[in-house]
Design a protein around this motif. Structure first.
Motif, PDB file in Angstrom:
ATOM      1  N   VAL A 184      23.248  57.424  33.668  1.00  0.00           N
ATOM      2  CA  VAL A 184      23.421  56.135  34.333  1.00  0.00           C
ATOM      3  C   VAL A 184      24.038  55.142  33.353  1.00  0.00           C
ATOM      4  CG1 VAL A 184      22.225  54.223  35.466  1.00  0.00           C
ATOM      5  CG2 VAL A 184      21.463  56.576  35.850  1.00  0.00           C
ATOM      6  N   PHE A 185      24.991  54.386  33.844  1.00  0.00           N
ATOM      7  CA  PHE A 185      25.611  53.313  33.074  1.00  0.00           C
ATOM      8  C   PHE A 185      25.271  51.986  33.749  1.00  0.00           C
ATOM      9  CE2 PHE A 185      27.937  56.974  31.804  1.00  0.00           C
ATOM     10  CZ  PHE A 185      28.533  56.723  30.584  1.00  0.00           C
ATOM     11  N   ILE A 186      24.950  51.002  32.936  1.00  0.00           N
ATOM     12  CA  ILE A 186      24.627  49.671  33.438  1.00  0.00           C
ATOM     13  C   ILE A 186      25.788  48.729  33.135  1.00  0.00           C
ATOM     14  CG2 ILE A 186      23.114  47.670  33.111  1.00  0.00           C
ATOM     15  CD1 ILE A 186      21.848  49.896  34.721  1.00  0.00           C
ATOM     16  N   SER A 187      26.106  47.870  34.091  1.00  0.00           N
ATOM     17  CA  SER A 187      27.160  46.874  33.891  1.00  0.00           C
ATOM     18  C   SER A 187      26.811  45.624  34.679  1.00  0.00           C
ATOM     19  CB  SER A 187      28.507  47.429  34.355  1.00  0.00           C
ATOM     20  OG  SER A 187      28.526  47.560  35.775  1.00  0.00           O
ATOM     21  N   LEU A 188      27.634  44.614  34.569  1.00  0.00           N
ATOM     22  CA  LEU A 188      27.537  43.483  35.476  1.00  0.00           C
ATOM     23  C   LEU A 188      28.201  43.876  36.795  1.00  0.00           C
ATOM     24  CD1 LEU A 188      28.340  40.465  33.110  1.00  0.00           C
ATOM     25  CD2 LEU A 188      26.107  41.233  33.928  1.00  0.00           C
ATOM     26  N   PRO A 189      27.830  43.235  37.905  1.00  0.00           N
ATOM     27  CA  PRO A 189      28.402  43.601  39.202  1.00  0.00           C
ATOM     28  C   PRO A 189      29.930  43.537  39.200  1.00  0.00           C
ATOM     29  CG  PRO A 189      26.513  42.172  39.505  1.00  0.00           C
ATOM     30  CD  PRO A 189      26.784  42.200  38.032  1.00  0.00           C
ATOM     31  N   HIS A 190      30.520  44.534  39.862  1.00  0.00           N
ATOM     32  CA  HIS A 190      31.978  44.637  40.012  1.00  0.00           C
ATOM     33  C   HIS A 190      32.678  44.702  38.648  1.00  0.00           C
ATOM     34  CE1 HIS A 190      32.438  43.776  44.478  1.00  0.00           C
ATOM     35  NE2 HIS A 190      31.141  43.629  44.253  1.00  0.00           N
ATOM     36  N   PHE A 191      31.936  45.156  37.638  1.00  0.00           N
ATOM     37  CA  PHE A 191      32.455  45.256  36.271  1.00  0.00           C
ATOM     38  C   PHE A 191      32.957  43.916  35.747  1.00  0.00           C
ATOM     39  CE2 PHE A 191      33.224  49.792  37.662  1.00  0.00           C
ATOM     40  CZ  PHE A 191      32.174  50.312  36.934  1.00  0.00           C
ATOM     41  N   LEU A 192      32.244  42.857  36.092  1.00  0.00           N
ATOM     42  CA  LEU A 192      32.551  41.543  35.530  1.00  0.00           C
ATOM     43  C   LEU A 192      32.509  41.637  34.011  1.00  0.00           C
ATOM     44  CD1 LEU A 192      32.897  38.422  35.962  1.00  0.00           C
ATOM     45  CD2 LEU A 192      30.399  38.279  35.822  1.00  0.00           C
ATOM     46  N   GLN A 193      33.489  41.037  33.359  1.00  0.00           N
ATOM     47  CA  GLN A 193      33.630  41.028  31.898  1.00  0.00           C
ATOM     48  C   GLN A 193      33.889  42.426  31.330  1.00  0.00           C
ATOM     49  OE1 GLN A 193      30.127  39.032  30.380  1.00  0.00           O
ATOM     50  NE2 GLN A 193      30.611  37.097  31.371  1.00  0.00           N
ATOM     51  N   GLY A 194      34.227  43.375  32.204  1.00  0.00           N
ATOM     52  CA  GLY A 194      34.522  44.727  31.752  1.00  0.00           C
ATOM     53  C   GLY A 194      36.018  44.970  31.622  1.00  0.00           C
ATOM     54  N   GLU A 218      39.754  46.247  32.266  1.00  0.00           N
ATOM     55  CA  GLU A 218      40.536  46.352  33.499  1.00  0.00           C
ATOM     56  C   GLU A 218      40.577  47.785  34.007  1.00  0.00           C
ATOM     57  OE1 GLU A 218      42.029  44.273  35.578  1.00  0.00           O
ATOM     58  OE2 GLU A 218      41.264  42.528  34.502  1.00  0.00           O
ATOM     59  N   TYR A 219      40.555  48.739  33.098  1.00  0.00           N
ATOM     60  CA  TYR A 219      40.633  50.154  33.480  1.00  0.00           C
ATOM     61  C   TYR A 219      39.535  50.523  34.467  1.00  0.00           C
ATOM     62  CZ  TYR A 219      40.098  55.212  33.149  1.00  0.00           C
ATOM     63  OH  TYR A 219      39.958  56.528  33.460  1.00  0.00           O
ATOM     64  N   LEU A 220      38.337  49.969  34.280  1.00  0.00           N
ATOM     65  CA  LEU A 220      37.215  50.300  35.162  1.00  0.00           C
ATOM     66  C   LEU A 220      37.497  49.910  36.605  1.00  0.00           C
ATOM     67  CD1 LEU A 220      34.289  49.102  32.845  1.00  0.00           C
ATOM     68  CD2 LEU A 220      35.044  51.452  33.242  1.00  0.00           C
ATOM     69  N   ARG A 221      38.270  48.851  36.805  1.00  0.00           N
ATOM     70  CA  ARG A 221      38.602  48.396  38.164  1.00  0.00           C
ATOM     71  C   ARG A 221      39.912  48.989  38.665  1.00  0.00           C
ATOM     72  NH1 ARG A 221      36.454  43.931  35.556  1.00  0.00           N
ATOM     73  NH2 ARG A 221      38.518  43.143  34.996  1.00  0.00           N
ATOM     74  N   GLU A 222      40.668  49.589  37.776  1.00  0.00           N
ATOM     75  CA  GLU A 222      41.914  50.237  38.187  1.00  0.00           C
ATOM     76  C   GLU A 222      41.656  51.597  38.822  1.00  0.00           C
ATOM     77  OE1 GLU A 222      44.146  50.351  34.618  1.00  0.00           O
ATOM     78  OE2 GLU A 222      44.791  48.249  34.709  1.00  0.00           O
TER      79      GLU A 222
END
Length: 468
Positions: free
Chosen positions: A332-342, A344-348
């Motif tokens: 399991v990986f934890i992040s902020l919702p919608h990969f906020l502050q993550g 760009e690749y994660l949202r691509e």
């Protein structure tokens, strides 16, 4: 003789005004000392104090709102290697932390120990639909086994997947995905937050502040240890600060606040963002900085949180924390919702994500005099990784490692109107009244002093003129 008496009266009035002004001036530091002593006394966590009543109480409702990510193109992902497209569905709201702290014990070294019982009660009126609503989501067993098993075992895993008619994705109800279902592959109950009801977090050991108020609520031990054992690093394994529900009184907004969250298996810091008005009470808003989940490239302190060089592109990805070492090996990986502050690749590689600072950041609203957190929103997203595997049929079309969002939660609580009125009546109104008395005495004294002094000189000049 009458003129002489008037002058004496004016001189006496000047002296009186000066005394009143001095008294008002003296009341400023004296009043501050009284306030500080009272607040420090009431901030100690022991029976009979305001801090203890707030700390031990379960009256303030804590809710967890869940948004689940529904995969819209599962067939294209498996058969064509397409990027998954998701649409969030929610909120589905549960009342949590409604049970008081258990096994509370006060220890000789000015610490208190306790556990936090956990439970979740579904709140239909605060949800978009029933728990029986379904979503298309990642098959937790398939993704988990893929991540945990070596490539040499992938052929055997593929046989198990086919024999159970499983795939990379599955249809599950909200209740099943969150709290558990019987999986055909593992022959066991699995879910994002399973087990939850009937379990507890802790035990915690915290300082009561009785001998040193600056240490109040700071965690001394968690699960009997003064440090974590998840990260194999002195820095990352530190337990810093409180649990976030309160801090030492007289908060300095130039100093970050530190707190430990067992949900993400680490300590974090929050920095002052703005001064807000919460139901007539001035609070300091603190929020997490982008550096919290930054890649080690931008924040070298985070290097010890990077667990897998391959899936994190040599630890250059920002915005996701691998907590498999503290979640029974589940990838399991934890992040902020919608990969906020993550990155760009994660949202691509996952379509349909729209991070928004206002709706997706974590923040605390802290009353600066008492250090009590009066409002908060802890927002966390749970993700799982899957990637290419030539020997697993449902993964052999996948082109790259993909961190797929499963659900994000907003754990939130705020003081109710009754508590806000009590807070204002017992603390703020008394401080305001003291300040008003101080200002009235100071201003009135100065005015009386100068008016009487000016009048004295006027009378004296008139008296000399008459004598001449």
């Amino acid at each position: 003789m009458g003129c002489f008496s008037i002058k004496c009266g004016l001189l006496a009035g000047s002296v009186f005004g000066a005394v009143i002004a001095i008294l008002g001036g003296i009341l400023i530091p004296v009043g501050d000392m009284i306030i500080e002593r009272t607040v420090k006394k009431e901030a100690v966590i022991e029976p009979g104090t305001t801090a203890y009543d707030n700390w031990a109480s379960s009256e303030i409702a804590v809710y967890r709102q869940f948004w689940l990510f529904d995969v819209k193109n599962p067939q294209q992902v498996v058969q064509e290697g397409a990027f998954p497209e998701v649409q969030e569905k929610g909120p589905y709201t549960y009342k949590t932390r409604y049970l008081p702290k258990a096994n509370v014990t006060f220890n000789p070294n000015n610490t208190a120990s306790f556990v936090l019982p956990m439970g979740a009660i579904f709140e239909p009126s605060m949800s978009v639909g029933p728990e029986e609503d379904t979503v298309t989501t990642l098959n937790l067993a398939v993704a988990g086994a893929y991540s945990l098993l070596p490539p040499a075992s992938h052929i055997l895993l593929d046989m198990v997947i086919n024999s159970t008619n499983s795939s990379l994705f599955q249809h599950r109800t909200v209740k099943e995905l969150l709290w558990g279902y019987n999986d055909p592959i593992l022959k066991d109950t699995i879910g994002l937050f399973s087990p939850y009801n009937g379990t507890s977090d802790g035990p915690y050991n915290i300082f009561t502040g009785k001998d040193d108020i600056s240490k109040v609520s700071i965690i001394d031990r968690w699960r009997g240890e003064t440090k974590l054992s998840f990260w194999n690093d002195t820095y990352c394994d530190m337990i810093n600060g409180t649990d976030g529900s309160s801090f030492a009184p007289f908060v300095d907004k130039d100093v970050p606040l530190y707190f430990f969250s067992s949900d993400i298996c680490r300590s974090v810091s929050a920095s002052y963002e703005a001064t807000m008005n919460l139901k007539g009470i001035e609070v300091y808003r603190y929020s997490l900085l982008p550096s919290t989940l930054a890649s080690p490239v931008d924040n070298p302190d985070n290097k010890c949180f990077c667990r897998n060089y391959e899936t994190t592109k040599n630890c250059t990805l920002a915005g996701a924390l691998d907590i498999s070492s503290c979640s029974d090996g589940r990838p399991v990986f934890i992040s902020l919702p919608h990969f906020l502050q993550g990155s760009e690749y994660l949202r691509e590689v996952v379509l349909g994500l729209h991070p928004d600072e206002e709706h997706h950041k974590t923040f605390l609203d802290v009353e600066p005099i008492t250090g009590f957190t009066l409002n908060f929103a802890k927002r966390i997203q749970a993700n799982m990784m899957y990637g290419p595997a030539k020997d697993i049929t449902v993964l052999n079309k996948v082109k790259d490692y993909t961190l797929l969002p499963l659900a994000w939660l907003n754990e939130t609580a705020t003081l109710d109107d009754k508590t806000a009125d009590m807070f204002k009546r017992e603390l703020i109104s008394r401080i305001d009244m003291l300040e008003i008395v101080q200002q009235v005495l100071l201003i009135a004294g100065v005015i009386i002093f100068f008016v009487c002094l000016i009048a004295f000189f006027c009378v004296r000049r008139k008296s000399k003129t008459n004598l001449g």
